[in-house]
Motif scaffolding. Sequence first.
Motif, mmCIF file in Angstrom:
data_model
loop_
_atom_site.group_PDB
_atom_site.id
_atom_site.type_symbol
_atom_site.label_atom_id
_atom_site.label_comp_id
_atom_site.label_asym_id
_atom_site.label_seq_id
_atom_site.Cartn_x
_atom_site.Cartn_y
_atom_site.Cartn_z
ATOM 1 N N ASP A 15 30.805 32.164 37.480
ATOM 2 C CA ASP A 15 31.609 30.970 37.194
ATOM 3 C C ASP A 15 32.799 31.337 36.300
ATOM 4 O O ASP A 15 33.922 30.870 36.523
ATOM 5 N N ALA A 16 32.517 32.133 35.273
ATOM 6 C CA ALA A 16 33.572 32.501 34.324
ATOM 7 C C ALA A 16 34.702 33.241 35.031
ATOM 8 O O ALA A 16 35.890 32.985 34.766
ATOM 9 N N VAL A 17 34.356 34.140 35.938
ATOM 10 C CA VAL A 17 35.387 34.872 36.675
ATOM 11 C C VAL A 17 36.175 33.914 37.567
ATOM 12 O O VAL A 17 37.401 34.036 37.701
ATOM 13 N N ALA A 18 35.502 32.944 38.153
ATOM 14 C CA ALA A 18 36.196 31.952 38.983
ATOM 15 C C ALA A 18 37.177 31.136 38.158
ATOM 16 O O ALA A 18 38.308 30.861 38.596
ATOM 17 N N ILE A 19 36.755 30.727 36.966
ATOM 18 C CA ILE A 19 37.655 29.966 36.087
ATOM 19 C C ILE A 19 38.872 30.802 35.731
ATOM 20 O O ILE A 19 40.015 30.319 35.764
ATOM 21 N N LEU A 20 38.654 32.070 35.390
ATOM 22 C CA LEU A 20 39.781 32.949 35.064
ATOM 23 C C LEU A 20 40.727 33.092 36.250
ATOM 24 O O LEU A 20 41.953 33.065 36.079
ATOM 25 N N VAL A 52 35.483 30.739 27.781
ATOM 26 C CA VAL A 52 36.334 31.270 28.856
ATOM 27 C C VAL A 52 37.744 30.707 28.749
ATOM 28 O O VAL A 52 38.723 31.428 28.948
ATOM 29 N N CYS A 53 37.864 29.428 28.425
ATOM 30 C CA CYS A 53 39.196 28.846 28.241
ATOM 31 C C CYS A 53 39.966 29.580 27.149
ATOM 32 O O CYS A 53 41.162 29.887 27.310
ATOM 33 N N GLU A 54 39.309 29.869 26.047
ATOM 34 C CA GLU A 54 39.998 30.557 24.961
ATOM 35 C C GLU A 54 40.303 32.002 25.327
ATOM 36 O O GLU A 54 41.359 32.526 24.955
ATOM 37 N N LEU A 55 39.419 32.652 26.068
ATOM 38 C CA LEU A 55 39.711 33.996 26.554
ATOM 39 C C LEU A 55 40.969 33.987 27.411
ATOM 40 O O LEU A 55 41.782 34.923 27.341
#
Length: 310
Positions: A15-20, A52-55
């Motif tokens: 999920d995190a990779v998709a958000i990025l 993830v948003c902050e990354l």
Amino acid sequence: MTQKIIIDTDPGQDDAVAILLALASPELEVLGLTTVAGNVPLDLTSLNARKVCELAGRPDLPVHAGCDRPVARDLVTAEHVHGKTGLDGADLPDPQMSLADGHAVDFLIDTLRREAPGTVTLCPLGPLTNIATALNRAPDIAERIQRIVLMGGAYFQVGNITPAAEFNIYVDPEAARTVFASGVPLTVLPLDVTHKALTTRARNDAFRAAGPVGQVVAGWTGFFERFDMEKYGSAGAPLHDPCVIAWLLRPDLFHGREINVEIEVDSPLTRGMTVADWWRVTDRPANALFIGDVDADGFFALLTDRIARF
């Protein structure tokens, strides 16, 4: 012209990779993230989404916490795959940004009623609880949704949480049944396609060379793949959820067909099965574009290029 999307998510490394991928892509305008219980409980999915948003340098993006349990069942989680935090594999600081006010379901309804009809695509990456709850609570939004593009289900690949079912659908089959019966145009990225988008050592090395964010991604994929490599004997792990965003960006990388898909909710043996009429042997009308193949090299080239932009 940018495509407006809302990402409904239960991070989860993939999920995190998709958000990025979405946040690195100027073709997409992410209106917000909505979190749901799935891979890990809601408190962790909501925490991870903000990390993830902050990354990605996007602390301005609203993150709304949603449903903490399925519509009609006890929650099943997947720490055995994603680790106890859901994002094991790379240590990220606790986020400074707060959760946005208001429940995720209210955000979905309000946003779809505010935006022009047919201009917002929903991208569910986890169990479909938030989406189904919004549709049940506000049936008028169905005709306002441009499309729902989701990761879930399987046909030839069958199940990854039971012999018959994929995890996202299994966790909340009643919600999935609501979504698949909603009449909203659906694109489904099932295990059949995500298991053709496997990480490899070379692909993880490419992430690692793609800058600081890429190094985090490589940490996540390096952790995430250990489970699937042991389970399937494969060279790497499927990157399930980024396929949703990649389909929006490059649908030419994917191939599928319009078919009927029904959700099994009653049988204890096949709960959560996506009964996909791939060969069109019934007269049930098509309700989903069911994707069956992907150009994996093209997919990873797109993903690596976008991650390197951070």
